[in-house]
Design a protein around this motif. Structure first.
Motif, PDB file in Angstrom:
ATOM      1  N   SER A  44       0.843  -1.188   0.000  1.00  0.00           N
ATOM      2  CA  SER A  44       0.000   0.000   0.000  1.00  0.00           C
ATOM      3  C   SER A  44       0.881   1.242   0.000  1.00  0.00           C
ATOM      4  O   SER A  44       2.093   1.168   0.146  1.00  0.00           O
ATOM      5  N   GLN A 215      -5.001  -0.095   5.334  1.00  0.00           N
ATOM      6  CA  GLN A 215      -3.642   0.353   5.658  1.00  0.00           C
ATOM      7  C   GLN A 215      -3.483   0.627   7.150  1.00  0.00           C
ATOM      8  O   GLN A 215      -2.400   0.445   7.701  1.00  0.00           O
ATOM      9  N   ALA A 221     -10.474  -3.420   5.192  1.00  0.00           N
ATOM     10  CA  ALA A 221     -10.008  -4.057   3.957  1.00  0.00           C
ATOM     11  C   ALA A 221     -11.140  -4.215   2.952  1.00  0.00           C
ATOM     12  O   ALA A 221     -10.911  -4.272   1.739  1.00  0.00           O
ATOM     13  N   ALA A 224     -11.235  -1.890   0.025  1.00  0.00           N
ATOM     14  CA  ALA A 224     -10.179  -1.940  -0.996  1.00  0.00           C
ATOM     15  C   ALA A 224     -10.719  -2.420  -2.341  1.00  0.00           C
ATOM     16  O   ALA A 224     -11.519  -3.352  -2.409  1.00  0.00           O
ATOM     17  N   LEU A 227      -5.770  -5.307  -4.330  1.00  0.00           N
ATOM     18  CA  LEU A 227      -5.066  -6.014  -3.263  1.00  0.00           C
ATOM     19  C   LEU A 227      -3.663  -6.372  -3.728  1.00  0.00           C
ATOM     20  O   LEU A 227      -3.444  -6.621  -4.926  1.00  0.00           O
ATOM     21  N   GLN A 262      -7.893  -9.471   3.959  1.00  0.00           N
ATOM     22  CA  GLN A 262      -7.137  -8.940   5.091  1.00  0.00           C
ATOM     23  C   GLN A 262      -5.733  -9.526   5.146  1.00  0.00           C
ATOM     24  O   GLN A 262      -4.765  -8.814   5.422  1.00  0.00           O
ATOM     25  N   LEU A 265      -3.425  -7.871   2.672  1.00  0.00           N
ATOM     26  CA  LEU A 265      -3.002  -6.550   3.109  1.00  0.00           C
ATOM     27  C   LEU A 265      -2.068  -6.628   4.313  1.00  0.00           C
ATOM     28  O   LEU A 265      -1.133  -5.845   4.443  1.00  0.00           O
ATOM     29  N   THR A 268       1.877  -9.408   2.897  1.00  0.00           N
ATOM     30  CA  THR A 268       1.994  -9.516   1.442  1.00  0.00           C
ATOM     31  C   THR A 268       2.877 -10.680   1.007  1.00  0.00           C
ATOM     32  O   THR A 268       2.905 -11.026  -0.167  1.00  0.00           O
TER      33      THR A 268
END
Length: 302
Positions: A44, A215, A221, A224, A227, A262, A265, A268
């Motif tokens: 992000s 973030q 999430a 968003a 992703l 989730q 985010l 990763t």
């Protein structure tokens, strides 16, 4: 005599090789244990980034930030810490541990910030050590930490939406709202600009606001539309909406207890959520929407 000397040399060589092998296994295990908690690169928008063609950094804060969750705890010296003490001040809530190398590396920066902005900045360290407070206090005294440190609890972690990487620092403005979250090690100069912005001072940086899409708080999430490492290429708008709905409704099987979105985010690097997400996108692209979401084949982390 020569044969006995040769046998002795052989045994010493075997012992040396065995010792090296054991040391190697221990090193790998320690490394694996730390890697599970080490800061991970976030996909992000970073809290501070250089804009092309500009010498000024850009500070990202979320728009319409949420109020900081109620916080009340006793620090390791027995003093009560309460959100009421944060009124009108900038706050850095830093989750860390004594065994975490990047956490230890950033401590001098936090000490310097507390000295520079004394009376205007509140820094609180939340220790995730499993050692008793007395052990943490010895470390605090040894390195000269000049801000309060409390011991982490499941309740604190839960209120702040989960902390899966260390260090993690929540940025709270003078109105008591959480405007950003740093994951990993960040330089002193970046924190310095952050604190000035949190206090409403004029800063030599661009300040841009973005919607919280996980973030700061993972519960967001669901907002968003993109992703990390998930490609929606080839999907039309309706298909993408269905894919995002499933990614926010279905649980990742890596053991994190988060939704797939989730997990993407939050971590990763997780191969499980990445594979599950790709599988969902493939299924949505292949056919019409099912009346009930099909269960993605369970994938577990090795």
């Amino acid at each position: 005599m020569g044969q006995r000397s040769e046998m002795k040399s052989t045994n010493i060589a075997k012992i040396t090789v065995s010792a090296l092998a054991v040391a190697g296994v221990i090193f790998v295990l320690i490394g694996a244990g730390y890697a599970a908690r080490a800061p991970r690169a976030a996909k992000s928008a970073p809290a501070s980034a250089q804009v092309a063609g500009s010498d000024k950094p850009t500070v990202y804060f979320v728009k319409d930030p949420e109020p900081a969750p109620a916080f009340q705890a006793t620090d390791i010296t027995g003093k009560l810490i309460n959100t009421a003490d944060w009124k009108g001040k900038a706050v850095l809530l830093n989750f860390w541990a004594t065994w975490c190398p990047p956490c230890r590396e950033e401590i001098p920066s936090l000490i310097a910030l507390q000295k520079k902005y004394q009376g205007r900045l509140v820094i609180i360290g939340v220790s995730e050590d499993e050692d008793p407070p007395s052990v943490v206090q010895k470390f605090v005294q040894k390195v000269g930490i000049n801000y309060p440190v409390v011991m982490s609890t499941p309740e604190i972690i839960g209120k702040w939406g989960g902390v899966e990487a260390l260090p993690t620092t929540f940025l709270i403005n003078s109105q008591g709202r959480v405007v950003w979250k740093h994951r990993g090690l960040h330089p002193l100069a970046e924190y310095d600009v952050d604190v000035q912005a949190l206090l409403g001072q004029t800063v030599d940086a661009r300040i841009e606001t973005v919607a919280d899409q996980g973030q700061v708080f993972l519960k967001n999430a669901a907002n968003a539309t993109e992703l990390p490492d998930v490609s929606f290429a080839g999907l039309n708008a309706q298909q993408k909406a269905r894919a995002l709905h499933r990614l926010n409704a279905e649980t990742c099987t890596c053991g994190c207890k988060l939704t797939i979105a989730q997990c993407r985010l939050n971590d990763t690097t997780c191969p499980v959520s990445k594979t599950l997400a790709a599988q969902i996108v493939k299924e949505v692209a292949a056919g019409p929407p099912a009346t009930t979401p099909s269960k993605v084949k369970s994938i577990t982390a090795n």
